[in-house]
Design an enzyme around this catalytic site. Sequence first.
Site, PDB file in Angstrom:
ATOM      1  N   GLU A 115       9.568   3.958   3.459  1.00 24.11           N
ATOM      2  CA  GLU A 115       9.052   5.157   2.945  1.00 24.11           C
ATOM      3  C   GLU A 115      10.054   6.362   3.177  1.00 24.11           C
ATOM      4  O   GLU A 115      10.403   7.084   2.248  1.00 24.11           O
ATOM      5  CB  GLU A 115       7.625   5.488   3.492  1.00 24.11           C
ATOM      6  CG  GLU A 115       6.814   6.403   2.526  1.00 24.11           C
ATOM      7  CD  GLU A 115       5.586   6.686   2.839  1.00 24.11           C
ATOM      8  OE1 GLU A 115       4.889   7.620   2.219  1.00 24.11           O
ATOM      9  OE2 GLU A 115       4.903   5.932   3.656  1.00 24.11           O
ATOM     10  N   GLU A 166      -2.548   7.276   8.898  1.00 22.64           N
ATOM     11  CA  GLU A 166      -3.143   7.103   7.700  1.00 22.64           C
ATOM     12  C   GLU A 166      -2.835   5.550   7.284  1.00 22.64           C
ATOM     13  O   GLU A 166      -3.817   5.010   6.568  1.00 22.64           O
ATOM     14  CB  GLU A 166      -2.488   8.078   6.558  1.00 22.64           C
ATOM     15  CG  GLU A 166      -2.904   7.794   5.084  1.00 22.64           C
ATOM     16  CD  GLU A 166      -1.837   8.346   4.256  1.00 22.64           C
ATOM     17  OE1 GLU A 166      -1.424   7.360   3.511  1.00 22.64           O
ATOM     18  OE2 GLU A 166      -1.192   9.314   4.321  1.00 22.64           O
ATOM     19  N   HIS A 167      -1.444   5.149   7.563  1.00 22.30           N
ATOM     20  CA  HIS A 167      -1.405   3.823   7.221  1.00 22.30           C
ATOM     21  C   HIS A 167      -2.057   2.771   8.010  1.00 22.30           C
ATOM     22  O   HIS A 167      -2.761   1.736   7.654  1.00 22.30           O
ATOM     23  CB  HIS A 167       0.126   3.448   7.421  1.00 22.30           C
ATOM     24  CG  HIS A 167       1.054   4.030   6.431  1.00 22.30           C
ATOM     25  ND1 HIS A 167       1.927   3.058   5.864  1.00 22.30           N
ATOM     26  CD2 HIS A 167       1.299   5.213   5.683  1.00 22.30           C
ATOM     27  CE1 HIS A 167       2.569   3.894   4.837  1.00 22.30           C
ATOM     28  NE2 HIS A 167       2.166   5.059   4.893  1.00 22.30           N
ATOM     29  N   HIS A 225       0.573  10.787   9.309  1.00 22.53           N
ATOM     30  CA  HIS A 225       0.895  10.087   8.477  1.00 22.53           C
ATOM     31  C   HIS A 225       0.930   8.484   8.658  1.00 22.53           C
ATOM     32  O   HIS A 225       0.304   7.551   8.008  1.00 22.53           O
ATOM     33  CB  HIS A 225       2.167  10.325   7.681  1.00 22.53           C
ATOM     34  CG  HIS A 225       2.764   9.336   6.733  1.00 22.53           C
ATOM     35  ND1 HIS A 225       3.738   8.578   6.786  1.00 22.53           N
ATOM     36  CD2 HIS A 225       2.308   8.993   5.415  1.00 22.53           C
ATOM     37  CE1 HIS A 225       3.890   7.642   5.878  1.00 22.53           C
ATOM     38  NE2 HIS A 225       3.004   8.163   4.995  1.00 22.53           N
TER      39      HIS A 225
END
Length: 459
Positions: A159, A82-83, A79
Amino acid sequence: MTSRSPKTTARTSSEARAVARTQTLLKGKDGIGTVRRTTLPGGLRVITETLPSVRSATFGIWAHVGSRDETPALGGATHYLEHLLFKGTHRRSALDISSALDAVGGEMNAFTAKEYTCYYARVLDTDLPLAIDVVCDMLTGSLILQEDVDAERGVILEEIAMTEDDPGDVVHDLFAKTMFGDTPLGRPVLGTVDTVEALTADRIRRFYKKHYDPTHLVVAAAGNVDHATVVRQVRRAFEKAGALTRTDAVPVAPRDGRRTIRTAGRVEVLSRRTEQAHVVLGVPGLARTDDRRWALGVLNTALGGGMSSRLFQEVREKRGLAYSVYSYTSGFADCGLFGVYAGCRPSQVHDVLSICRDELDRVAREGLTDDEIARAIGQLKGSTVLGLEDTGALMNRIGKSELCWGDQMSVDDMLARMAAVTPDDVRDVAAELLGQRPSLSVIGPLKDKQADRLHTAVA
């Protein structure tokens, strides 16, 4: 190093181009809905679905990597990466990436799951070349600079904090932990505060190089697209980055999974000062390749998939005990989950659990009625077709199918498989799955005596 003449280089490039293979996987009517796949020499697969009647196109790249590929020390790396792919390449800054799509009214995003990651852009059909160039550049030319890793760490921690503030989300992560324990499938996709804070740029770069090889990627495009044009533009973008040099590379096969430990009868309670108690009661389900998944889909729809479902009627309509109550399935390469979620007042959590458990036991013993099954099949067929009305959904379907199954199934074939489910099929899968001892996860302001009583729900 031995140099090569231009003539040799040209011949090698020509030979590489000669081995690209194109197949028509599904033949649509008058070209509408035709699905084609081209495998490029570097092992990169490009798959498209043509829909000439629309004015948009969705372009995506699927990576054969998810959070279950992480070691404990790399928790959240997929993840995090991904950022970072949005933070800049050798050709574009982060602002260049975002402004390029904004300038044409396009949409761009990404998501990370347990077993795959997807990056996509939806644009007008005339702007598809731009979307292809930007997304391919992100996937092949990411810099992953230390300063970007440090800056994005704060974003990801926010997040995680945002997710932690939503107990309706957290309870599903808690249920995965309850079912799978301290395994990759049991850990949260986002990672934890500790693992995210410990990740370094070097670790993430190594993860990127290992899992973003062209053999691990599937390119998918749907809408008003021409297959040959998409292949040519994707090839140009990847060759520009030097990413298709292995002419003998073979795409990785669909994930076969690693047998994951699944538990029964476990109870996890997380005390939170919330207005509601959030509950997930569930059992091990089916792997996504299991042929019985069609019967399970019918069972799930009839049991908790809509306003006419048993759980909705019993818990909400007849007794008013919850606003949200539903069942769901999650299928992975080697295993799956079947769960029932409900949000209710803490004082009523035991009543809700008792009703849900009674319904699961009743369906396990007696199955569903023929009328319930017929209604569920109709609901499934309608929702499937309606859910494929936009190019983003079409791109998701063909991209995920190629990555996870290695083939494509037409919508007509899918509808036929649903229609072919018999009452006996549903009763058999209900008896096998719902007859298992369930596990339970609860988040809420429960007192000690209430928490102790929860064990009776899975006894």
